[in-house]
Enzyme design. Structure first.
Site, PDB file in Angstrom:
ATOM      1  N   LEU A 200      -3.873 -13.771   0.054  1.00 26.08           N
ATOM      2  CA  LEU A 200      -4.756 -14.663  -0.710  1.00 26.08           C
ATOM      3  C   LEU A 200      -4.784 -14.384  -2.216  1.00 26.08           C
TER       4      LEU A 200
ATOM      5  N   ASP B 221      14.896   1.729  10.179  1.00 22.81           N
ATOM      6  CA  ASP B 221      13.961   0.909  10.946  1.00 22.81           C
ATOM      7  C   ASP B 221      13.227   1.803  11.942  1.00 22.81           C
TER       8      ASP B 221
ATOM      9  N   ASN C 139      -7.048  -4.878   1.163  1.00 23.85           N
ATOM     10  CA  ASN C 139      -6.643  -4.275  -0.109  1.00 23.85           C
ATOM     11  C   ASN C 139      -6.195  -5.366  -1.088  1.00 23.85           C
TER      12      ASN C 139
ATOM     13  N   PRO D 217      -4.441 -23.014  -1.852  1.00 24.13           N
ATOM     14  CA  PRO D 217      -4.869 -23.387  -0.493  1.00 24.13           C
ATOM     15  C   PRO D 217      -6.013 -22.511   0.005  1.00 24.13           C
TER      16      PRO D 217
ATOM     17  N   ILE E 230       0.844  -1.203   0.000  1.00 20.42           N
ATOM     18  CA  ILE E 230       0.000   0.000   0.000  1.00 20.42           C
ATOM     19  C   ILE E 230       0.879   1.253   0.000  1.00 20.42           C
TER      20      ILE E 230
ATOM     21  N   TYR F 288      21.122   2.091  -4.808  1.00 23.95           N
ATOM     22  CA  TYR F 288      21.432   3.107  -3.798  1.00 23.95           C
ATOM     23  C   TYR F 288      22.853   2.969  -3.239  1.00 23.95           C
TER      24      TYR F 288
ATOM     25  N   ALA G  22       4.696  -1.661   8.870  1.00 23.83           N
ATOM     26  CA  ALA G  22       4.184  -2.644   9.826  1.00 23.83           C
ATOM     27  C   ALA G  22       4.563  -4.035   9.350  1.00 23.83           C
ATOM     28  N   GLU G  23       4.537  -4.967  10.278  1.00 24.95           N
ATOM     29  CA  GLU G  23       4.428  -6.375   9.903  1.00 24.95           C
ATOM     30  C   GLU G  23       2.946  -6.582   9.630  1.00 24.95           C
TER      31      GLU G  23
ATOM     32  N   THR H  11      -6.160  -1.030  10.469  1.00 20.74           N
ATOM     33  CA  THR H  11      -6.898  -2.111   9.816  1.00 20.74           C
ATOM     34  C   THR H  11      -8.267  -2.323  10.449  1.00 20.74           C
ATOM     35  N   ASP H  12      -9.178  -2.905   9.676  1.00 12.85           N
ATOM     36  CA  ASP H  12     -10.485  -3.268  10.246  1.00 12.85           C
ATOM     37  C   ASP H  12     -10.378  -4.449  11.209  1.00 12.85           C
ATOM     38  N   GLU H  13      -9.226  -5.158  11.178  1.00 14.23           N
ATOM     39  CA  GLU H  13      -9.101  -6.359  12.018  1.00 14.23           C
ATOM     40  C   GLU H  13      -9.117  -6.036  13.511  1.00 14.23           C
TER      41      GLU H  13
ATOM     42  N   TYR I 109      -1.371 -10.157  15.104  1.00  7.71           N
ATOM     43  CA  TYR I 109      -1.303  -8.999  14.203  1.00  7.71           C
ATOM     44  C   TYR I 109      -2.317  -7.939  14.615  1.00  7.71           C
TER      45      TYR I 109
ATOM     46  N   LYS J 212      -1.859  -4.091  16.074  1.00  7.66           N
ATOM     47  CA  LYS J 212      -2.386  -2.884  15.413  1.00  7.66           C
ATOM     48  C   LYS J 212      -3.332  -2.139  16.363  1.00  7.66           C
TER      49      LYS J 212
HETATM   50  P1  NAD Z   1       3.426  -4.670   3.519  1.00  3.44           P
HETATM   51  O1  NAD Z   1       3.791  -5.808   4.397  1.00  3.44           O
HETATM   52  O2  NAD Z   1       3.241  -4.904   2.065  1.00  3.44           O
HETATM   53  O3  NAD Z   1       4.511  -3.501   3.658  1.00  3.44           O
HETATM   54  C1  NAD Z   1       5.027  -3.113   4.897  1.00  3.44           C
HETATM   55  C2  NAD Z   1       6.220  -2.212   4.646  1.00  3.44           C
HETATM   56  O4  NAD Z   1       6.728  -1.788   5.925  1.00  3.44           O
HETATM   57  C3  NAD Z   1       7.362  -2.921   3.921  1.00  3.44           C
HETATM   58  O5  NAD Z   1       7.895  -2.081   2.920  1.00  3.44           O
HETATM   59  C4  NAD Z   1       8.392  -3.173   5.023  1.00  3.44           C
HETATM   60  O6  NAD Z   1       9.731  -3.174   4.556  1.00  3.44           O
HETATM   61  C5  NAD Z   1       8.143  -1.978   5.951  1.00  3.44           C
HETATM   62  N1  NAD Z   1       8.538  -2.253   7.334  1.00  3.44           N
HETATM   63  C6  NAD Z   1       8.221  -3.349   8.074  1.00  3.44           C
HETATM   64  N2  NAD Z   1       8.798  -3.246   9.292  1.00  3.44           N
HETATM   65  C7  NAD Z   1       9.471  -2.071   9.311  1.00  3.44           C
HETATM   66  C8  NAD Z   1      10.248  -1.397  10.289  1.00  3.44           C
HETATM   67  N3  NAD Z   1      10.477  -1.956  11.502  1.00  3.44           N
HETATM   68  N4  NAD Z   1      10.781  -0.181   9.994  1.00  3.44           N
HETATM   69  C9  NAD Z   1      10.573   0.372   8.766  1.00  3.44           C
HETATM   70  N5  NAD Z   1       9.858  -0.233   7.793  1.00  3.44           N
HETATM   71  C10 NAD Z   1       9.312  -1.432   8.059  1.00  3.44           C
HETATM   72  O7  NAD Z   1       2.118  -4.029   4.182  1.00  3.44           O
HETATM   73  P2  NAD Z   1       0.826  -3.419   3.485  1.00  3.44           P
HETATM   74  O8  NAD Z   1      -0.108  -4.502   3.161  1.00  3.44           O
HETATM   75  O9  NAD Z   1       1.255  -2.461   2.445  1.00  3.44           O
HETATM   76  O10 NAD Z   1       0.219  -2.615   4.722  1.00  3.44           O
HETATM   77  C11 NAD Z   1       0.644  -1.280   4.993  1.00  3.44           C
HETATM   78  C12 NAD Z   1      -0.099  -0.778   6.224  1.00  3.44           C
HETATM   79  O11 NAD Z   1      -1.497  -0.806   5.981  1.00  3.44           O
HETATM   80  C13 NAD Z   1       0.137  -1.613   7.483  1.00  3.44           C
HETATM   81  O12 NAD Z   1       0.194  -0.741   8.575  1.00  3.44           O
HETATM   82  C14 NAD Z   1      -1.106  -2.490   7.556  1.00  3.44           C
HETATM   83  O13 NAD Z   1      -1.386  -2.836   8.901  1.00  3.44           O
HETATM   84  C15 NAD Z   1      -2.157  -1.564   6.990  1.00  3.44           C
HETATM   85  N6  NAD Z   1      -3.296  -2.225   6.337  1.00  3.44           N
HETATM   86  C16 NAD Z   1      -3.092  -3.162   5.356  1.00  3.44           C
HETATM   87  C17 NAD Z   1      -4.185  -3.722   4.704  1.00  3.44           C
HETATM   88  C18 NAD Z   1      -4.015  -4.734   3.609  1.00  3.44           C
HETATM   89  O14 NAD Z   1      -5.016  -5.298   3.136  1.00  3.44           O
HETATM   90  N7  NAD Z   1      -2.810  -5.020   3.133  1.00  3.44           N
HETATM   91  C19 NAD Z   1      -5.475  -3.317   5.061  1.00  3.44           C
HETATM   92  C20 NAD Z   1      -5.644  -2.375   6.086  1.00  3.44           C
HETATM   93  C21 NAD Z   1      -4.543  -1.821   6.686  1.00  3.44           C
HETATM   94  O1  DAU Z   2      -8.638  -6.758   6.801  1.00  2.00           O
HETATM   95  C1  DAU Z   2      -7.461  -6.047   6.576  1.00  2.00           C
HETATM   96  C2  DAU Z   2      -6.271  -7.002   6.629  1.00  2.00           C
HETATM   97  O2  DAU Z   2      -6.308  -7.770   5.429  1.00  2.00           O
HETATM   98  C3  DAU Z   2      -4.944  -6.276   6.763  1.00  2.00           C
HETATM   99  O3  DAU Z   2      -4.914  -5.569   7.973  1.00  2.00           O
HETATM  100  C4  DAU Z   2      -3.782  -7.276   6.695  1.00  2.00           C
HETATM  101  O4  DAU Z   2      -2.552  -6.592   6.732  1.00  2.00           O
HETATM  102  C5  DAU Z   2      -3.903  -8.041   5.396  1.00  2.00           C
HETATM  103  O5  DAU Z   2      -2.880  -9.035   5.322  1.00  2.00           O
HETATM  104  C6  DAU Z   2      -5.268  -8.711   5.271  1.00  2.00           C
HETATM  105  O6  DAU Z   2      -5.412  -9.756   6.260  1.00  2.00           O
HETATM  106  P1  DAU Z   2      -6.132 -11.142   5.926  1.00  2.00           P
HETATM  107  O7  DAU Z   2      -5.697 -12.158   6.887  1.00  2.00           O
HETATM  108  O8  DAU Z   2      -7.593 -10.936   5.746  1.00  2.00           O
HETATM  109  O9  DAU Z   2      -5.498 -11.404   4.455  1.00  2.00           O
HETATM  110  P2  DAU Z   2      -4.994 -12.760   3.761  1.00  2.00           P
HETATM  111  O10 DAU Z   2      -4.811 -12.453   2.324  1.00  2.00           O
HETATM  112  O11 DAU Z   2      -3.863 -13.385   4.500  1.00  2.00           O
HETATM  113  O12 DAU Z   2      -6.252 -13.720   3.915  1.00  2.00           O
HETATM  114  C7  DAU Z   2      -7.510 -13.384   3.341  1.00  2.00           C
HETATM  115  C8  DAU Z   2      -8.476 -14.508   3.649  1.00  2.00           C
HETATM  116  O13 DAU Z   2      -8.083 -15.662   2.893  1.00  2.00           O
HETATM  117  C9  DAU Z   2      -8.464 -14.956   5.099  1.00  2.00           C
HETATM  118  O14 DAU Z   2      -9.783 -15.359   5.467  1.00  2.00           O
HETATM  119  C10 DAU Z   2      -7.533 -16.157   5.108  1.00  2.00           C
HETATM  120  C11 DAU Z   2      -7.757 -16.757   3.741  1.00  2.00           C
HETATM  121  N1  DAU Z   2      -6.602 -17.432   3.118  1.00  2.00           N
HETATM  122  C12 DAU Z   2      -5.418 -16.770   3.076  1.00  2.00           C
HETATM  123  C13 DAU Z   2      -4.318 -17.331   2.453  1.00  2.00           C
HETATM  124  C14 DAU Z   2      -2.977 -16.625   2.414  1.00  2.00           C
HETATM  125  C15 DAU Z   2      -6.762 -18.677   2.516  1.00  2.00           C
HETATM  126  O15 DAU Z   2      -7.876 -19.265   2.546  1.00  2.00           O
HETATM  127  N2  DAU Z   2      -5.682 -19.231   1.894  1.00  2.00           N
HETATM  128  C16 DAU Z   2      -4.467 -18.621   1.842  1.00  2.00           C
HETATM  129  O16 DAU Z   2      -3.502 -19.204   1.269  1.00  2.00           O
END
Ligand code: NAD
Ligand code: DAU
Length: 350
Positions: free
Chosen positions: A196, A60, A186, A211, A13, A347, A84-85, A131-133, A156, A160
């Site tokens: 997924l 970091d 997203n 899976p 994102i 870089y 974030a992780e 996150t909505d989680e 996780y 958050k």
């Molecule tokens: P991502 O895992 O793709 O990216 C995380 C980024 O943070 C990476 O570039 C990583 O290198 C960096 N990072 C991790 N630990 C770090 C540290 N200690 N110091 C500096 N950088 C660090 O994550 P994403 O899916 O892009 O999510 C971004 C944000 O949005 C997160 O805060 C996540 O909780 C939130 N979010 C994600 C989703 C989703 O569906 N992916 C939905 C809602 C909210």
């Molecule tokens: O809701 C927002 C969150 O969405 C973010 O905060 C997280 O950072 C982001 O990773 C995501 O979390 P989910 O756990 O919902 O996403 P994931 O893609 O891991 O899983 C989506 C759904 O699919 C969940 O119900 C688990 C399931 N799943 C996931 C994987 C990786 C499977 O069934 N098979 C899979 O292999």
């Protein structure tokens, strides 16, 4: 002039947010602060890396000294915090990594902002992306609103939730100007293929099993990543200080239905017989503590700021599949691990 740190800007994102801010606001300096963990990939930003209003700092967020030095170096005015992780499955295997980055890293950033912006927080914003989680799991009915009680279940989401509480605490206690947004799932270009949708796309391309956890009837609300970046831009500029905003796609899908749709679209695009890819679906052991259903009420940001998703799910998913099919090098570099050396080439060795 605004000098904005975007943390996690090399991630999924974050890279879309960085691109949007760099391209739309040439008058701002965008400082991408990212530690480049396994999820950080500078190849996500090749198209903007040479723009004059963009800099990258490998750092970091757990390292307060380095973050302080970056503040001093640029005179940072605002933070958009995405680092974030982010993967629930990894948090089950390794919860402490999530505590260190998501909780302690966030508090470090707040502390540096408090020290550097001193008592006059006017004109400075700490915008925290969440996150909505944090709201836990829904039954068959209802939506998460900004008033829903926090009830996180995974390490996780607990990390958050804790970081959200710290951001609110710094607003209430010190007066730092904050905004929090809580977004649903997203999807889109540059999504790391552990989640997924990109995992399924990658496995369909490679004829590997798909899976599906448990009974496959877990439900998520999907939002195209570029629409999330638009919402973040809007909230950064027009959100009400101290407020929380929910962002979502009004787009609920059971996992199994989503994977079936992906299989159908991919068969068409790959010229395979209809029904080919769905044979790869494999039900596997469930995720522990798996939340049954997430769904966001994004009415507040819609009513107050006019935001709503700009693409339908079918359009967004089709564009996402096309992106992965047209960016095989990106996918190969990520799955092989080659992307990790991009920073050294671009870089370190400049
Ligand atoms: P991502 O895992 O793709 O990216 C995380 C980024 O943070 C990476 O570039 C990583 O290198 C960096 N990072 C991790 N630990 C770090 C540290 N200690 N110091 C500096 N950088 C660090 O994550 P994403 O899916 O892009 O999510 C971004 C944000 O949005 C997160 O805060 C996540 O909780 C939130 N979010 C994600 C989703 C989703 O569906 N992916 C939905 C809602 C909210
Ligand atoms: O809701 C927002 C969150 O969405 C973010 O905060 C997280 O950072 C982001 O990773 C995501 O979390 P989910 O756990 O919902 O996403 P994931 O893609 O891991 O899983 C989506 C759904 O699919 C969940 O119900 C688990 C399931 N799943 C996931 C994987 C990786 C499977 O069934 N098979 C899979 O292999």
């Amino acid at each position: 002039m605004k000098k904005i740190i975007i943390t996690g800007g090399a991630g999924f994102i974050g890279s879309h947010v960085v691109r949007r801010f760099v391209n739309r606001y040439p008058q701002y300096l965008i400082i991408n602060v990212d530690a480049l963990t396994y999820a950080g990939n500078l190849e996500n930003l090749v198209d903007i890396e040479d723009k004059p209003n963009y800099v990258f700092e490998k750092a970091d967020i757990k390292d307060k000294t380095t973050i302080s030095a970056i503040f001093d170096k640029y005179g940072v005015t605002d933070i958009v915090h995405l680092a974030a992780e982010s993967h629930v499955d990894r948090s089950i295997l390794s919860p402490m990594d999530f505590v260190y980055t998501n909780v302690i890293g966030t508090v470090n950033l707040l502390e540096v902002a408090k020290e550097k912006w001193k008592a006059d927080y006017t004109g400075h914003l700490f915008y925290h992306i969440s996150t909505d989680e944090v709201y836990g799991a829904l039954g068959d009915e209802g939506l998460f609103t900004e008033e829903t009680r926090y009830d996180p279940h995974s390490p996780y989401s607990a990390s958050k939730a804790a970081s959200d509480h710290f951001v609110r605490a710094y607003y209430d206690t010190y007066g730092i100007k904050t905004i929090i947004s809580n977004c649903s799932n997203n999807y889109g270009p540059n999504h790391f293929p552990e989640k997924l949708i990109p995992l399924s796309i990658n496995n369909i391309i490679n004829n590997k099993p798909l899976p599906v956890y448990g009974d496959g009837k877990y439900t998520r609300d999907w939002l195209y990543v570029k629409d999330h970046a638009i919402a973040i831009d809007l909230l950064f500029h027009e959100g009400k200080i101290g407020d929380t905003y929910n962002i979502g796609g009004f787009n609920e899908w059971k996992n199994i239905d989503l994977v079936m749709l992906l299989c159908k679209q991919m068969d068409e695009k790959l010229g395979r017989e209809p029904g080919t890819s769905q044979q790869l679906i494999t039900y596997v052991k469930d995720r522990p503590g798996h939340d049954r259903r997430y769904a966001i009420d994004a009415g507040k940001i819609n009513k107050e700021l006019g935001w709503k998703p700009s693409v339908t799910f079918e359009e967004g998913l089709s564009a996402t599949i096309d992106w992965f099919l047209n960016n095989k090098t990106w996918l190969n570099n990520v799955t092989s691990g080659a992307y990790a050396s991009y920073y050294d080439h671009q870089y370190e060795n400049r």
